[in-house]
Scaffold this motif. Structure first.
Motif: not given
Length: 657
Positions: A457-479
């Motif tokens: 998965f390309s983070g740069a491509l998704a960010a350039a497209d403005g896609k909402p992406v979230r990364y969920v773990t048991e101890r922290a969440v990232f956007d």
């Protein structure tokens, strides 16, 4: 696409009943160097009896040799079944596959450089079969840009001996695309339920349709041999034309499976009528998950659900979202899907993955990926094995393990919103929850790395497209942001420096201190998520069409529990209509509306006042007979028209009448 008919099929079309052969006779038609396409998803729709016969022929005679194998979805059980039967050096020399995780026998050959091997997106291969069938040179797609499939990275190649370029980057109309090159296919190994003596094949007991028609057409049009394994035979003319999924004009050989163990519906289930849509089974709610890292992650991810959303759940960790949604009574408000073609119902897991109970529809896999690639998914929940600072995700290859991408690239690249799920570190779970706070073990293999080994998965491509992406773990969440990964939440009891930052190979952005994850996630009792997600802000429940002079009021799932709720509704209508200086018509949706009996009088009195001041005509509707009766009596007592229609169409029709 020029082609010549398979030399062993010079008498085609076969006479009636001449297509019925044994598995050994069928695989004897496969020649050295043939390109073989197989259908299947895990064990669903896979022609196990044909694969066994082909393996036996090779082990006994050394033939056929140097086959090219092409398949879309993973077809195996992680052990000995499925395409593992073809994992012999010399039998195959080239493999183009969408997923490799279930076929360790082929994995070993690829990792050792004994075969040429490619991993292309599952949906692309599914579409490529269809394009080859149509005589097109290949498939154009945005899918794969910025990932390991992109020629600027690996071009989908899995080892050093694989040098041929199957993927080309092109520009068309100013847009960058990938071109996946097609190739002639000489053999199709497919499966159905019933075949008539002309070779027409139905799939009434199969859990999926997959790309059987596309593969059969591609092979037939290239002059190859189409072999179909079935459970039973029928006389010509006895299959309903709409039930035929592979027409007999495409089929050369029909093999009736002699061993029922080689024609199970899935690799775990011999037969489940609910999977094939023949019955609707009672939907027993699954047992709630124990409070563990998996449930914590699934609970936090479930906060991203929206009512009426169309959802894809990946295999593994994301399956927990379905269990949490069931526990929270959200399933009835969602449409779950899976990439091989199921829409609605409850998707199965494990070796049943791909099937679903009580589906709304089962369509073919190329059509499902048309829907996915075109942006039909509202949200996708997918796993993650590695993540880096720019938001790239790896699920396809790490260390000596070759999993492959499957449908991950299509889904993650084209869903409107994506939630990646996984434990923060790779370790055996030993966490504990004390007084609603996490107690974490020390160490563990980091998953948040400086650079992913394989970019699925390309983070740069998704960010350039403005896609909402979230990364969920048991101890922290990232956007995901254009600047990279941003840490937004941490669990209660977690030390930011010790338990998060010290275990990352990079420092995430933190423009603000991370807020605590919702405390309900860490308690044994249900979270009350349905009430929260279905409780739309009151202001969003009113829509005024000034041109037509109609106010739409959506009270679906609204609960009126106090006089304050009644006052808020009255004030919102006044705010919108008083400035108009004229009356409007109104349509009110009372589906799943709830009101305490003690408040019916004050509520309907408020409604009567609004009608007198603002409405020229009102219609109401709800599918609930109980609510029609209950609310109708209360309205009638206030001299308000008591009729409530059963549907929005009826209400609109009578409003205009």
């Amino acid at each position: 696409m020029p082609h010549s008919t398979h030399p062993l099929l010079s008498h085609r079309p076969f006479t009636e009943k001449g297509k019925i052969v044994s598995a050994r006779e069928a695989v004897a038609l496969i020649r050295d160097g043939d390109a073989v396409a197989t259908g299947g998803f895990v064990g669903i729709g896979f022609a196990e009896a044909l694969a066994v016969a082909l393996e036996e022929r090779f082990l006994e005679t050394g033939e056929p040799r140097d086959l090219t194998l092409m398949y879309a979805a993973g077809q195996g059980d992680g052990g000995n079944r499925g395409l593992n039967h073809l994992g012999h050096e010399g039998l195959v020399t080239k493999v183009i596959g969408g997923h490799w995780g279930l076929v360790p026998a082929l994995q070993r050959l690829a990792l050792a450089g004994r075969i040429q091997a490619w991993n292309l997106p599952q949906g692309v291969i599914s579409h490529l079969f269809r394009d080859i069938a149509a005589g097109k040179p290949g498939t154009l797609s945005r899918v794969g840009l910025g990932t390991f499939v992109d020629p600027r990275l690996d071009g989908g190649r899995l080892n050093a001996v694989t040098t041929e370029a199957l993927v080309e980057r092109v520009t068309l109309g100013g847009e960058e695309l990938l071109f996946y090159r097609g190739q002639p296919l000489q053999v199709a190994l497919l499966r159905g339920t019933t075949a008539d003596t002309l070779g027409n094949v139905s799939m009434e007991r199969e859990a999926l349709i997959l790309e059987a028609l596309a593969i059969a057409t591609a092979v037939h049009n290239a002059g190859g041999v189409v072999i179909v394994q079935v459970e039973r035979l029928a006389e010509r003319g006895t299959l309903h034309p709409k039930d035929v999924k592979i027409p007999g004009i495409l089929v050369d050989c029909v093999v009736v499976c002699e061993d029922p163990a080689h024609h199970w519906q899935t690799f775990r289930t011999a037969y489940n009528a609910a999977y094939s849509g023949e019955i609707r089974a009672p939907m027993a709610a699954p047992e709630p998950l124990p409070l563990s890292a998996r449930k914590i992650i699934a609970r936090r991810a479930a906060f991203e659900l929206r009512p009426n959303g169309v959802v894809n759940l990946g295999i593994g960790m994301p399956e927990g979202v379905g269990a949490v949604a069931s526990e929270e009574r959200l399933l009835e408000h969602l449409t779950l899907t899976a990439e091989p073609g199921v829409i609605g119902g409850l998707p199965a897991g494990g070796l049943d993955f791909g099937a679903a109970t009580n589906t709304q529809a089962i369509i073919d896999q190329p059509a499902q990926f048309d829907f996915y690639d075109g942006g039909g998914l509202d949200i996708a929940f997918l796993g993650m094995a590695q993540v880096d600072a720019t938001g790239n995700v790896n699920v396809s290859r790490f260390g000596a393990r070759l999993a492959g991408a499957g449908g991950f690239i299509n889904i993650s690249q084209n869903a409107r919103r994506v939630v990646f799920m996984g434990t923060f570190v790779a370790a055996q779970e030993t966490l504990a929850i004390v007084d609603g706070a996490l107690r974490l073990p020390e160490g563990g293999q980091p998953k948040f790395v400086a650079e992913v080994e394989h970019r699925t998965f390309s983070g740069a491509l998704a960010a350039a497209d403005g896609k909402p992406v979230r990364y969920v773990t048991e101890r922290a969440v990232f956007d995901l942001t254009p600047e990279g990964l941003t840490l937004t939440e941490i669990a209660p009891g977690v030390d930011l420096e010790r338990d998060v930052l010290a275990l990352m190979a990079f420092t995430p952005r933190m423009p603000e201190p991370p807020r605590p994850m919702d405390a309900r996630i860490f308690r044994e009792v249900p979270m009350g998520l349905a009430e929260e997600l279905l409780d739309r802000p009151l202001a969003q429940r009113f829509s005024l069409d000034e041109e037509e002079g109609i106010l739409f009021i959506n009270f679906e799932h609204l609960r009126v529990a106090s006089r304050a709720d009644i006052d808020a509704i009255e004030q919102e209508v006044e705010r919108r209509l008083a400035p108009l200086g004229r009356r409007v018509q109104a349509i009110v949706n009372y589906d799943h509306f709830r009101i305490d009996d003690a408040l019916l009088g004050p509520y309907t009195e408020m409604v009567r006042g609004l009608e007198q001041r603002f409405y020229s005509r009102v219609t109401r509707y709800t599918t609930s007979g109980f609510m029609r009766k209950k609310l109708g009596h209360a309205l009638e007592a206030r001299a308000v028209s008591p009729h409530i229609y059963e549907s929005a169409e009826e209400a609109r029709h009578h409003l205009k009448g």
